[in-house]
Design a protein around this motif. Structure first.
Motif, PDB file in Angstrom:
ATOM      1  N   ASP A 131       0.832  -1.206   0.000  1.00 38.91           N
ATOM      2  CA  ASP A 131       0.000   0.000   0.000  1.00 38.91           C
ATOM      3  C   ASP A 131       0.866   1.256   0.000  1.00 38.91           C
ATOM      4  N   GLU A 132       1.915   1.240   0.801  1.00 37.32           N
ATOM      5  CA  GLU A 132       2.801   2.404   0.862  1.00 37.32           C
ATOM      6  C   GLU A 132       3.568   2.574  -0.448  1.00 37.32           C
ATOM      7  N   GLN A 133       3.965   1.466  -1.055  1.00 36.54           N
ATOM      8  CA  GLN A 133       4.628   1.548  -2.356  1.00 36.54           C
ATOM      9  C   GLN A 133       3.683   2.127  -3.405  1.00 36.54           C
ATOM     10  N   TYR A 134       2.424   1.760  -3.312  1.00 43.42           N
ATOM     11  CA  TYR A 134       1.415   2.301  -4.226  1.00 43.42           C
ATOM     12  C   TYR A 134       1.341   3.819  -4.083  1.00 43.42           C
ATOM     13  N   ASN A 135       1.350   4.295  -2.838  1.00 47.40           N
ATOM     14  CA  ASN A 135       1.320   5.741  -2.603  1.00 47.40           C
ATOM     15  C   ASN A 135       2.528   6.430  -3.218  1.00 47.40           C
ATOM     16  N   ILE A 136       3.696   5.827  -3.045  1.00 47.67           N
ATOM     17  CA  ILE A 136       4.930   6.417  -3.577  1.00 47.67           C
ATOM     18  C   ILE A 136       4.882   6.474  -5.102  1.00 47.67           C
ATOM     19  N   LYS A 137       4.466   5.380  -5.716  1.00 49.31           N
ATOM     20  CA  LYS A 137       4.454   5.307  -7.178  1.00 49.31           C
ATOM     21  C   LYS A 137       3.425   6.239  -7.798  1.00 49.31           C
ATOM     22  N   ASN A 138       2.444   6.657  -7.001  1.00 51.99           N
ATOM     23  CA  ASN A 138       1.424   7.569  -7.511  1.00 51.99           C
ATOM     24  C   ASN A 138       1.595   8.995  -6.992  1.00 51.99           C
ATOM     25  N   LYS A 139       2.697   9.243  -6.291  1.00 56.22           N
ATOM     26  CA  LYS A 139       2.953  10.581  -5.770  1.00 56.22           C
ATOM     27  C   LYS A 139       3.451  11.481  -6.897  1.00 56.22           C
ATOM     28  N   ARG A 140       2.929  12.677  -6.933  1.00 56.28           N
ATOM     29  CA  ARG A 140       3.289  13.598  -8.005  1.00 56.28           C
ATOM     30  C   ARG A 140       4.491  14.460  -7.627  1.00 56.28           C
ATOM     31  N   GLY A 141       5.225  14.862  -8.653  1.00 57.13           N
ATOM     32  CA  GLY A 141       6.280  15.849  -8.470  1.00 57.13           C
ATOM     33  C   GLY A 141       7.588  15.329  -7.923  1.00 57.13           C
ATOM     34  N   LEU A 142       7.747  14.017  -7.828  1.00 54.68           N
ATOM     35  CA  LEU A 142       9.005  13.475  -7.314  1.00 54.68           C
ATOM     36  C   LEU A 142      10.054  13.438  -8.421  1.00 54.68           C
ATOM     37  N   SER A 143      11.272  13.835  -8.071  1.00 54.02           N
ATOM     38  CA  SER A 143      12.378  13.623  -9.002  1.00 54.02           C
ATOM     39  C   SER A 143      12.726  12.139  -8.984  1.00 54.02           C
ATOM     40  N   THR A 144      13.528  11.711  -9.953  1.00 53.04           N
ATOM     41  CA  THR A 144      13.919  10.297  -9.991  1.00 53.04           C
ATOM     42  C   THR A 144      14.647   9.903  -8.711  1.00 53.04           C
ATOM     43  N   LYS A 145      15.524  10.787  -8.242  1.00 49.81           N
ATOM     44  CA  LYS A 145      16.262  10.504  -7.005  1.00 49.81           C
ATOM     45  C   LYS A 145      15.314  10.404  -5.815  1.00 49.81           C
ATOM     46  N   TYR A 190      12.217   9.628  -5.880  1.00 45.30           N
ATOM     47  CA  TYR A 190      11.420   8.412  -6.069  1.00 45.30           C
ATOM     48  C   TYR A 190      12.172   7.189  -5.539  1.00 45.30           C
ATOM     49  N   TYR A 191      13.445   7.061  -5.923  1.00 46.16           N
ATOM     50  CA  TYR A 191      14.243   5.924  -5.453  1.00 46.16           C
ATOM     51  C   TYR A 191      14.510   6.028  -3.952  1.00 46.16           C
ATOM     52  N   ASP A 192      14.699   7.248  -3.463  1.00 49.60           N
ATOM     53  CA  ASP A 192      14.928   7.431  -2.022  1.00 49.60           C
ATOM     54  C   ASP A 192      13.727   6.932  -1.219  1.00 49.60           C
ATOM     55  N   GLU A 193      12.532   7.275  -1.675  1.00 48.90           N
ATOM     56  CA  GLU A 193      11.330   6.875  -0.933  1.00 48.90           C
ATOM     57  C   GLU A 193      11.082   5.374  -1.038  1.00 48.90           C
ATOM     58  N   LEU A 194      11.335   4.804  -2.214  1.00 55.10           N
ATOM     59  CA  LEU A 194      11.187   3.350  -2.346  1.00 55.10           C
ATOM     60  C   LEU A 194      12.205   2.622  -1.472  1.00 55.10           C
ATOM     61  N   GLU A 195      13.405   3.179  -1.398  1.00 55.54           N
ATOM     62  CA  GLU A 195      14.432   2.573  -0.550  1.00 55.54           C
ATOM     63  C   GLU A 195      14.008   2.602   0.916  1.00 55.54           C
ATOM     64  N   GLN A 196      13.490   3.743   1.364  1.00 61.52           N
ATOM     65  CA  GLN A 196      13.041   3.846   2.753  1.00 61.52           C
ATOM     66  C   GLN A 196      11.904   2.869   3.040  1.00 61.52           C
ATOM     67  N   ASN A 197      11.044   2.673   2.054  1.00 60.86           N
ATOM     68  CA  ASN A 197       9.952   1.713   2.215  1.00 60.86           C
ATOM     69  C   ASN A 197      10.498   0.300   2.405  1.00 60.86           C
ATOM     70  N   GLU A 198      11.451  -0.082   1.565  1.00 60.30           N
ATOM     71  CA  GLU A 198      12.013  -1.435   1.673  1.00 60.30           C
ATOM     72  C   GLU A 198      12.792  -1.614   2.973  1.00 60.30           C
ATOM     73  N   LEU A 199      13.502  -0.564   3.382  1.00 58.96           N
ATOM     74  CA  LEU A 199      14.244  -0.650   4.640  1.00 58.96           C
ATOM     75  C   LEU A 199      13.291  -0.787   5.826  1.00 58.96           C
ATOM     76  N   LYS A 200      12.178  -0.072   5.755  1.00 58.21           N
ATOM     77  CA  LYS A 200      11.194  -0.101   6.839  1.00 58.21           C
ATOM     78  C   LYS A 200      10.618  -1.500   7.033  1.00 58.21           C
ATOM     79  N   TYR A 201      10.380  -2.194   5.915  1.00 61.64           N
ATOM     80  CA  TYR A 201       9.737  -3.507   5.992  1.00 61.64           C
ATOM     81  C   TYR A 201      10.726  -4.663   5.806  1.00 61.64           C
TER      82      TYR A 201
END
Length: 319
Positions: A205-219, A221-232
């Motif tokens: 669910d959190e990954q879905y939010n990240i992938k649908n978040k607007r205005g993120l730079s590529t960096k 985007y990867y930073d937030e996905l990384e934090q998601n994976e680290l969290k879980y």
């Protein structure tokens, strides 16, 4: 789905059931990630001091369960009994807190507006309930659970806690465990009672939010996905615990016990009668938890390293 069509669907539900429960709305699955994120914020803000992440997670899951179970109860009753009045007020207040968090989104787009509308409709339905005669059931709050002495999770924790005992010869009691040791105990309690499938659903669910978040730079985007994976990333413990239990089961069944239950079988009584089995069990724990010469486990070392290396590669090659 257009706003007016969505509203018509909700009004149809209201006409049919006279109670708008957003858990039953046609697009609840799409709303769930944002609602869960809001519940997580409510859970975090409920602590007076900065809590451990596992405690926030446990409270968030408890709040989410409370929201759905209490809402369905009042929907089914189509009213509230006098002894439930305080409970109902607290439930409405909880919905208000969730709405306040969602309303603080930086961008209030159509999706957020629809979610606010849906949650508010449920809150309004609760407010409109009539008082009933008699007495009704109260929701049983989920209290902090503990490890059951002499069972699987207890003995695993007892083995892993050794480096954190103030008196190495003493027992695994709060007064004899360091701060880091108490954190480990809380983690093991969490893993003991965690619904791992639901846990991974939260991650998706959190990954879905990240992938649908607007205005993120590529960096970003990867930073937030990384934090998601680290969290879980600690879902690695699910496999480790399953492997340890699997080996224990092979070792004990059927020679020493007919069947083995991960939550209730008294392993201590078996190991007391057969000390050699305790040594074998401790070695299984040592191997799977990657315990070093100091007795400290290292389950997370490799998963965390792999995640960081993966996203370092992504940022270097795809940014």
């Amino acid at each position: 789905m257009e706003r007016n069509l969505k509203k018509a669907v909700y009004q149809h539900i209201n006409f049919e059931n006279n109670f708008q429960n957003f858990f039953d709305f046609p697009d609840f699955k799409e709303m769930r990630p944002i609602i869960r994120s809001a519940v997580h914020t409510v859970a975090k803000e409920s602590f007076a001091e900065q809590p451990l992440s596992v405690k926030v997670e446990r409270r968030a899951v408890a709040i989410e369960e409370q929201l759905e179970r209490e809402t369905r109860k009042y929907q089914h009753q189509n009213g509230f009994f006098p002894n439930q009045q305080s409970e109902l007020h607290n439930l409405i207040r909880l919905y208000t807190n969730v709405l306040q968090v969602i309303s603080k989104h930086q961008i209030i787009d159509q999706e957020i507006e629809d979610i606010i509308y849906a949650v508010d409709q449920t809150r309004k339905s609760l407010r409109k309930l009539n008082k009933l005669d008699g007495e009704g059931p109260l929701y049983e709050n989920t209290k902090d659970r503990d490890l059951i002495p002499d069972t699987f999770y207890y003995l695993v924790t007892q083995q892993l806690i050794r480096p954190y005992l103030i008196d190495p010869a003493g027992k695994m009691i709060p007064e004899n465990v360091t701060h880091d040791g108490r954190k480990l105990v809380v983690q093991m309690i969490t893993y003991c009672y965690r619904d791992w499938d639901s846990y991974l659903t939260h991650q998706y669910d959190e990954q879905y939010n990240i992938k649908n978040k607007r205005g993120l730079s590529t960096k970003q985007y990867y930073d937030e996905l990384e934090q998601n994976e680290l969290k879980y990333a600690d879902h690695a413990y699910a496999e480790v615990l399953a492997d340890v239990f699997g080996e224990l089961e092979k070792m004990l069944v059927p020679d020493y016990v007919d069947s083995l239950d991960i939550m209730s079988t008294n392993l201590e009584s078996i190991f007391t009668k057969h000390p050699r089995l305790r040594l074998q069990f401790n070695q299984i724990i040592t191997d799977h938890f990657k315990v070093d010469v100091h007795g400290v486990e290292h389950v997370m070392d490799e998963p965390l390293k792999d995640i960081k290396n993966k996203y370092d590669y992504y940022r270097q090659n795809f940014s």
